[in-house]
Design an enzyme around this catalytic site. Structure first.
Site, mmCIF file in Angstrom:
data_model
loop_
_atom_site.group_PDB
_atom_site.id
_atom_site.type_symbol
_atom_site.label_atom_id
_atom_site.label_comp_id
_atom_site.label_asym_id
_atom_site.label_seq_id
_atom_site.Cartn_x
_atom_site.Cartn_y
_atom_site.Cartn_z
ATOM 1 N N HIS A 92 54.729 34.716 24.235
ATOM 2 C CA HIS A 92 55.198 35.228 24.991
ATOM 3 C C HIS A 92 56.991 35.586 24.867
ATOM 4 C CE1 HIS A 92 52.291 33.769 27.855
ATOM 5 N NE2 HIS A 92 52.856 34.482 28.250
ATOM 6 N N ASP A 156 60.401 32.336 36.087
ATOM 7 C CA ASP A 156 59.693 32.662 37.473
ATOM 8 C C ASP A 156 57.874 33.200 37.129
ATOM 9 O OD1 ASP A 156 62.424 33.884 38.223
ATOM 10 O OD2 ASP A 156 61.657 35.944 37.669
ATOM 11 N N GLU A 270 67.617 35.159 44.295
ATOM 12 C CA GLU A 270 66.847 36.893 42.726
ATOM 13 C C GLU A 270 67.071 38.020 44.138
ATOM 14 O OE1 GLU A 270 63.607 36.697 40.465
ATOM 15 O OE2 GLU A 270 64.023 34.926 39.395
#
Ligand code: FAD
Length: 524
Positions: A92, A156, A270
């Site tokens: 990723h 996240d 956040e």
């Protein structure tokens, strides 16, 4: 040390014929006696990543089943004059950080899926031993469903590997209280660039332990991590509130992250910037949390600018609390002191696991529409608190006033929760307590990656403009192609980084995708 550094600097030219070297390397790999396997044919997936911008061709993909396999591969590679080795988590990365062109990619996902909870009844000493190639989503379900326990600090999105995020930092809305994931690990097992398998911690081989955390895979391959656990809540009140002024958003966010005691404030903080219009990917529709919630633009004051800000909060609680009205009262009390637009508040109660897996739903939708597989030129920065207002004016209100087709994260973090002995790099100006994470998570809705060059150019413009204005910032998940840029990136930490490289990976075999060091031939 300087002599050592000079060996790293020039591109290594052994004078050997590249075809001869390839043949030698193939026979070297073919003679490896592994419990796992070596694959010379299906290598294409290891030459791509989530970013979709860089493509390489590895010589082989290694599927190890044990740390011994990894040690064998590294020792064999060290006999070659040019072979490099990259650990690949779930691929990723954005810019080829887990790739090894003509080298060996170690597929960490093929390792034993170790997840072992220890001291499950032991209060603050509860922890879990996890293999480096295990996905965080698997750690979550194993710990919560089996033991009612949970790691404290997350990312996240949880389709990432433990080794991959610990090599960077691992940041999400819990980091203001517990620090990044690198602050929540007490022991590692690492195979170094010399092929040694070592256990390390704050007290045992500490230089390796702190070097590997945030070390971009440069010093060793993490085969096991011991992660701190705490009691898992079962429910989460998830809240979004909207601001028109960045100053007010930032003041409230900084106030909330200063409330670090559990039970006294929100458990997750956040935020993100979004465009003040009805664009489905950049604007008002990105705020409501449920289908039946509607963003009413008439609640936005006429003085609002082109960009608005959303503070995203979560409060852990237990099922029985949910039945009573006391949770509403607690939340109202906590929100009362904030200065958001009063009618732009959205909230929902969801399960703890569902909350942590919230991005998986986005992933599924993006895969269905095809935008998960198009290029993602993402840019993530840490910006000093001193310069965050300038950053907002320069970037959000100007360069990115039309959005990036996905979230534009902006939220404060606390330096004191990050261990300066790790290899993670933070803005170094005045070393203020607060700095901001900025995540420009671009999704290309035009399909097939059309316009990706403009997006890359826009990222470059952002970095260049911030530099020209003298803003104090660092790239998170960094990528540079020349060593001078890496020197600037590491700043005063550069000598320590080079020393660690010399000590744990003296031939610079590991993690070539970062282009920090050049491979050194064993002959010197
Ligand atoms: P890879 O991309 O495969 O590897 C990353 C680097 O780590 C490479 O240099 C690789 O060589 C090295 N590496 C991999 N495994 C090991 C190992 N076992 N030992 C040593 N080195 C290793 N980051 C955050 O901090 N917070 C977030 O909320 C967040 N959300 C994300 C959401 C999405 C959709 C994506 C795509 C990325 C997100 N990231 C986030 C970034 C993520 O942390 C990085 O991409 C990271 O690289 C982890 O991905 P990976 O496990 O696939 O590792």
């Amino acid at each position: 040390m300087i002599a050592f550094l000079e060996r790293f600097l020039p591109e290594n030219d052994t004078g050997a014929n590249p075809e001869d070297e390839d043949t030698t390397n193939i026979s070297l790999c073919s003679s490896l006696e592994l419990q796992g396997s070596v694959d010379f044919t299906s290598t294409a997936p290891a030459g791509k990543d989530f970013g979709g911008i860089y493509h390489t061709k590895p010589l082989a993909v290694i599927k190890p089943v044990s740390p011994e396999d990894i040690a064998r591969v590294i020792k064999a590679a060290s006999l070659s004059s040019n072979l490099t080795v990259a650990a690949r988590g779930n691929g990723h990365s954005i810019k080829g950080q887990a790739m090894a062109d003509k080298g060996l990619v170690i597929d960490m996902r093929s390792m034993d899926n170790l997840i072992h909870v220890a001291n499950s009844g032991g209060g603050s000493s509860a922890c879990v031993d996890v293999g480096g190639g295990v996905l965080w989503e698997d750690v979550l379900s194993h710990c919560v469903l089996g033991f009612g326990l949970t790691p404290r600090s997350w990312t996240d999105y949880l389709g990432l590997t433990v080794g991959g995020t610990l090599s960077n930092a691992g940041v999400s809305g819990q980091a203001f209280r517990y620090g990044p994931q690198t602050s929540n690990v007490t022991e590692l097992e690492v195979v170094t660039g010399k092929g040694e398998t070592l256990v390390c911690s704050e007290t045992q081989n500490p230089e390796l332990f702190f070097g590997v955390l945030g070390g971009l895979g440069q010093f060793g391959i993490i085969t096991r991590a011991r992660i701190l656990l705490q009691k898992a809540p079962d429910m989460v009140r998830w809240i979004r509130v909207v601001y028109t002024e960045f100053e007010e958003f930032a003041r409230d966010a900084e106030f909330l992250v200063s409330q670090e005691r559990e039970g006294e404030s929100f458990d997750y903080v956040e935020g993100y910037a979004f465009v003040n219009n009805d664009d489905p990917f950049n604007g008002w529709p990105t705020v409501p949390l449920q289908m039946d919630q509607r963003f009413d633009p008439s609640c936005i004051p006429p003085t609002a600018g082109p960009v608005l800000y959303c503070l995203e909060l979560a409060l852990h609680h237990h099922q029985e609390q949910d039945q009573s009205i006391s949770l509403d009262k607690v939340v109202d009390q906590m929100l009362r002191q904030l200065r958001y637009c009063r009618n732009l508040r959205f909230e929902v109660n969801i399960g703890y696991m569902e909350f942590l897996l919230r991005v998986k739903q986005v992933e599924q939708a993006a895969k269905a529409s095809g935008i998960w597989d198009t290029p993602h030129p993402w840019l993530t920065l840490f910006v000093s608190n001193r310069d965050i207002l300038d950053f907002d004016r320069l970037v959000f209100k100007n360069i990115l006033r039309h959005g990036v087709g996905g979230p534009m994260l902006v939220y404060p973090l606390r330096r004191s929760k990050w261990d300066s002995r790790t290899s993670v790099v933070l803005p170094e100006g005045r070393e203020e307590e607060i700095f901001y994470l900025i995540g420009l998570l671009r999704f290309n809705h035009r399909g097939r990656g059309d316009g990706v060059e403009e997006e890359v150019a826009q990222n470059e413009e952002i970095v260049r403009s911030c530099r020209e204005k003298g803003l104090d910032f660092k790239q998170y998940l960094p990528h540079y192609t020349i060593q001078d840029e890496w020197k600037r990136h590491f700043g005063k930490q550069w000598p320590r980084f080079v020393e660690r490289k010399a000590r744990f990976d003296p031939l610079a075999l590991l993690s070539p995708g970062h282009s920090i060091f050049s491979r050194i031939s064993p002959q010197g």
